[in-house]
Design a protein around this motif. Structure first.
Motif, PDB file in Angstrom:
ATOM      1  N   VAL A 190      -4.008 -34.694  48.542  1.00 44.44           N
ATOM      2  CA  VAL A 190      -5.052 -34.912  49.313  1.00 44.44           C
ATOM      3  C   VAL A 190      -5.985 -33.629  49.198  1.00 44.44           C
ATOM      4  CG1 VAL A 190      -5.701 -34.559  51.830  1.00 44.44           C
ATOM      5  CG2 VAL A 190      -3.726 -35.571  51.226  1.00 44.44           C
ATOM      6  N   THR A 191      -7.367 -33.785  48.762  1.00 39.97           N
ATOM      7  CA  THR A 191      -8.060 -32.960  48.469  1.00 39.97           C
ATOM      8  C   THR A 191      -9.393 -33.233  49.026  1.00 39.97           C
ATOM      9  OG1 THR A 191      -9.142 -31.871  46.249  1.00 39.97           O
ATOM     10  CG2 THR A 191      -8.778 -34.278  46.252  1.00 39.97           C
ATOM     11  N   GLU A 192     -10.641 -32.130  48.763  1.00 37.44           N
ATOM     12  CA  GLU A 192     -11.776 -32.452  49.140  1.00 37.44           C
ATOM     13  C   GLU A 192     -12.778 -33.501  48.492  1.00 37.44           C
ATOM     14  OE1 GLU A 192     -14.108 -28.814  46.725  1.00 37.44           O
ATOM     15  OE2 GLU A 192     -13.936 -28.660  49.121  1.00 37.44           O
ATOM     16  N   ALA A 193     -13.512 -34.134  48.901  1.00 43.56           N
ATOM     17  CA  ALA A 193     -14.273 -35.258  48.263  1.00 43.56           C
ATOM     18  C   ALA A 193     -15.716 -35.298  48.801  1.00 43.56           C
ATOM     19  CB  ALA A 193     -13.708 -36.511  47.944  1.00 43.56           C
ATOM     20  N   THR A 194     -16.627 -35.616  48.341  1.00 42.70           N
ATOM     21  CA  THR A 194     -18.072 -35.969  49.037  1.00 42.70           C
ATOM     22  C   THR A 194     -18.729 -37.421  48.228  1.00 42.70           C
ATOM     23  OG1 THR A 194     -19.200 -34.897  47.136  1.00 42.70           O
ATOM     24  CG2 THR A 194     -18.981 -33.620  49.246  1.00 42.70           C
ATOM     25  N   LEU A 195     -19.362 -38.346  49.042  1.00 41.85           N
ATOM     26  CA  LEU A 195     -20.098 -39.282  48.646  1.00 41.85           C
ATOM     27  C   LEU A 195     -21.310 -39.126  49.081  1.00 41.85           C
ATOM     28  CD1 LEU A 195     -17.913 -41.965  50.602  1.00 41.85           C
ATOM     29  CD2 LEU A 195     -17.497 -41.125  48.440  1.00 41.85           C
ATOM     30  N   LYS A 196     -22.338 -39.179  48.025  1.00 48.49           N
ATOM     31  CA  LYS A 196     -23.570 -38.691  48.166  1.00 48.49           C
ATOM     32  C   LYS A 196     -24.363 -40.017  47.764  1.00 48.49           C
ATOM     33  CE  LYS A 196     -27.187 -35.758  46.281  1.00 48.49           C
ATOM     34  NZ  LYS A 196     -27.482 -34.497  45.470  1.00 48.49           N
ATOM     35  N   PRO A 197     -25.271 -40.484  48.832  1.00 49.07           N
ATOM     36  CA  PRO A 197     -26.002 -41.822  48.605  1.00 49.07           C
ATOM     37  C   PRO A 197     -27.234 -41.326  47.572  1.00 49.07           C
ATOM     38  CG  PRO A 197     -26.236 -40.709  50.696  1.00 49.07           C
ATOM     39  CD  PRO A 197     -25.239 -39.961  50.316  1.00 49.07           C
ATOM     40  N   ASP A 198     -27.571 -42.449  46.926  1.00 51.00           N
ATOM     41  CA  ASP A 198     -28.818 -42.337  46.320  1.00 51.00           C
ATOM     42  C   ASP A 198     -29.940 -42.867  47.092  1.00 51.00           C
ATOM     43  OD1 ASP A 198     -31.214 -42.549  44.626  1.00 51.00           O
ATOM     44  OD2 ASP A 198     -30.227 -43.367  42.875  1.00 51.00           O
ATOM     45  N   GLU A 199     -30.715 -42.133  47.906  1.00 50.46           N
ATOM     46  CA  GLU A 199     -31.758 -42.644  48.937  1.00 50.46           C
ATOM     47  C   GLU A 199     -32.572 -43.498  48.487  1.00 50.46           C
ATOM     48  OE1 GLU A 199     -30.715 -42.449  51.828  1.00 50.46           O
ATOM     49  OE2 GLU A 199     -29.429 -40.633  51.876  1.00 50.46           O
ATOM     50  N   SER A 200     -32.891 -43.364  47.065  1.00 48.68           N
ATOM     51  CA  SER A 200     -33.940 -44.143  46.516  1.00 48.68           C
ATOM     52  C   SER A 200     -33.643 -45.637  46.354  1.00 48.68           C
ATOM     53  CB  SER A 200     -34.389 -43.536  45.021  1.00 48.68           C
ATOM     54  OG  SER A 200     -33.531 -43.625  44.253  1.00 48.68           O
ATOM     55  N   THR A 201     -32.357 -45.976  46.500  1.00 48.28           N
ATOM     56  CA  THR A 201     -31.883 -47.297  46.223  1.00 48.28           C
ATOM     57  C   THR A 201     -31.439 -48.009  47.741  1.00 48.28           C
ATOM     58  OG1 THR A 201     -29.637 -46.787  46.275  1.00 48.28           O
ATOM     59  CG2 THR A 201     -30.648 -46.449  44.205  1.00 48.28           C
ATOM     60  N   ARG A 202     -32.033 -47.409  48.891  1.00 50.14           N
ATOM     61  CA  ARG A 202     -31.739 -48.099  49.950  1.00 50.14           C
ATOM     62  C   ARG A 202     -32.460 -49.562  50.117  1.00 50.14           C
ATOM     63  NH1 ARG A 202     -30.036 -45.753  54.557  1.00 50.14           N
ATOM     64  NH2 ARG A 202     -29.182 -43.664  54.213  1.00 50.14           N
ATOM     65  N   TRP A 203     -31.630 -50.519  50.631  1.00 55.77           N
ATOM     66  CA  TRP A 203     -31.777 -51.812  50.886  1.00 55.77           C
ATOM     67  C   TRP A 203     -31.941 -52.203  52.415  1.00 55.77           C
ATOM     68  CZ3 TRP A 203     -28.670 -55.349  53.502  1.00 55.77           C
ATOM     69  CH2 TRP A 203     -28.990 -56.583  53.603  1.00 55.77           C
ATOM     70  N   THR A 204     -33.035 -52.895  52.779  1.00 57.96           N
ATOM     71  CA  THR A 204     -33.047 -52.918  54.272  1.00 57.96           C
ATOM     72  C   THR A 204     -32.770 -54.418  54.841  1.00 57.96           C
ATOM     73  OG1 THR A 204     -34.905 -51.248  54.311  1.00 57.96           O
ATOM     74  CG2 THR A 204     -34.658 -52.832  56.198  1.00 57.96           C
ATOM     75  N   SER A 205     -31.867 -54.377  55.566  1.00 55.41           N
ATOM     76  CA  SER A 205     -31.583 -55.731  56.056  1.00 55.41           C
ATOM     77  C   SER A 205     -32.739 -56.453  56.744  1.00 55.41           C
ATOM     78  CB  SER A 205     -30.127 -55.789  56.966  1.00 55.41           C
ATOM     79  OG  SER A 205     -30.162 -56.696  57.738  1.00 55.41           O
ATOM     80  N   PRO A 206     -32.856 -57.833  56.531  1.00 49.95           N
ATOM     81  CA  PRO A 206     -33.725 -58.428  57.073  1.00 49.95           C
ATOM     82  C   PRO A 206     -33.447 -59.050  58.533  1.00 49.95           C
ATOM     83  CG  PRO A 206     -32.917 -59.848  55.332  1.00 49.95           C
ATOM     84  CD  PRO A 206     -32.432 -58.426  55.364  1.00 49.95           C
ATOM     85  N   THR A 207     -32.022 -59.003  58.560  1.00 48.79           N
ATOM     86  CA  THR A 207     -31.223 -59.628  59.813  1.00 48.79           C
ATOM     87  C   THR A 207     -31.335 -58.463  60.909  1.00 48.79           C
ATOM     88  OG1 THR A 207     -29.801 -60.820  58.647  1.00 48.79           O
ATOM     89  CG2 THR A 207     -29.054 -60.664  60.524  1.00 48.79           C
TER      90      THR A 207
END
Length: 357
Positions: free
Chosen positions: A277-294
């Motif tokens: 068990v250890t520390e971790a981070t998930l960093k999103p690439d904000e430039s790759t966002r997809w917007t749901s039409p729904t």
């Protein structure tokens, strides 16, 4: 039916991993029930426990329990069929309790080569399709899922066809936070229980548009329950991944946020059964966002995963952008590829990324 009872002493033991994380070093728990496993050599046994106090039973706790809040049975797979690689998901969630809440029964399939995607999501009254039969016993219009920790059968439906598979779990159980217990958002009032059978041999058939192909590959089965805050206010959110890596490591990564409370960690089970068990981070690439039409919501489609204790730097990229499920509320459940370095060595793999909020 077995019930998990947690007292103050047990909770204190379960939080050993959290305390160790705060000190900046990983918490390590060997798995296995014999002395060879404790010494760190491979064990030929099936599902095994850690040497920390384990607060879940991987076989008995597959069974539905009406006293639990937010019961979830979740399986994702990466398989081959008809010359293509597919990811598929089947997820049953009963949110709230038997008197108040709802249930969701969801199935999705992603062609990991072409990006084709389909899904089926149903919103149901709470606990619809569950029974008190031992093991998994779920029956809805798009999921029939039965069996135990040795073997399960799944028939899952989408508009274009069906998945018919047999699951045979093997290897070690992954106990989140090393014990199967953790406080969601770092808050003890949201005490959650979660474990995974991360190595599940999967075989059967995939039928799409009238064409049936043999299917084989690997699945990850995740079981979770526990109280959660309301997710419609926008105050609570999380991102989660189940990393299946080419070096044999299986990793459950959580990034949780509720107002200013955060709880980020990874639980790793290695091929020899050792759990970390250890520390971790998930960093999103904000430039790759997809917007749901729904739903109008937007989701990142690439992430960088960092696990300093394992010297891991991983890039995660979805196979298709439009992997949103809308029942009971919008969330992203995306099949994705993993590449990067782990322990200073090249590594690849696959995952599903879940994003809420």
């Amino acid at each position: 039916m077995r019930k998990t009872i947690v007292g103050a002493a047990a909770i204190a033991s379960a939080l050993i991993a959290s305390i160790t994380l705060a000190s900046g070093a990983p918490a390590i728990a060997t798995t296995g029930t014999d002395s060879s496993a404790v010494r760190g050599t491979p064990s030929k046994q099936g599902l095994t426990r850690t040497s920390l106090p384990v607060l879940v039973d991987p076989a008995a706790d597959l069974t539905a329990n009406a006293d639990r809040l937010n019961e979830s049975w979740y399986v994702t797979a990466h398989v081959s069929a008809g010359g293509h690689r597919y990811g598929f998901l089947a997820h049953y969630l009963s949110a709230g309790n038997a008197k108040q809440g709802n249930a969701a029964s969801s199935v999705s399939i992603t062609d990991e080569e072409t990006g084709w995607y389909t899904s089926s999501s149903l919103t149901l009254p709470p606990r619809t399709g569950l029974s008190d039969q031992q093991g998994v016993d779920i029956h809805t219009d798009n999921i029939t899922w039965t069996g135990d920790a040795k073997e399960m059968k799944l028939r899952a439906k989408v508009p274009e066809g069906t998945i018919d598979v047999t699951f045979r779990p093997r290897g070690n159980v992954l106990y989140n936070m090393g014990t199967g217990y953790f406080p969601m958002f770092g808050d003890a009032k949201y005490s959650n229980y979660e474990y995974a059978l991360p190595t599940v041999d999967t075989s059967g058939t995939l039928t799409l548009n009238g064409r049936t192909e043999k299917l084989h590959g690997q699945s990850w089965l995740d079981r979770q329950w526990g109280p959660l805050p309301g997710l419609t206010t926008g105050r609570a959110s999380w991102s989660w991944m189940n990393l299946n890596l080419s070096n044999g490591d299986k990793v459950s990564v959580w990034n949780q946020k509720y107002d200013d409370k955060k709880n980020n960690f990874a639980t790793i089970v290695k091929p020899d059964g050792t759990q970390t068990v250890t520390e971790a981070t998930l960093k999103p690439d904000e430039s790759t966002r997809w917007t749901s039409p729904t739903s109008g919501k937007s989701y990142p489609t690439r992430w960088k995963v960092s696990i300093p204790g394992e010297h891991a730097k991983l890039n995660v990229t979805v196979y298709a952008k439009n992997q949103e499920l809308t029942s009971p509320g919008p969330r992203y459940e995306g099949s994705a590829a993993v590449k990067g370095t782990y322990g200073h060595r090249p590594v690849s793999g696959s995952t599903y990324i879940e994003v809420t909020g």
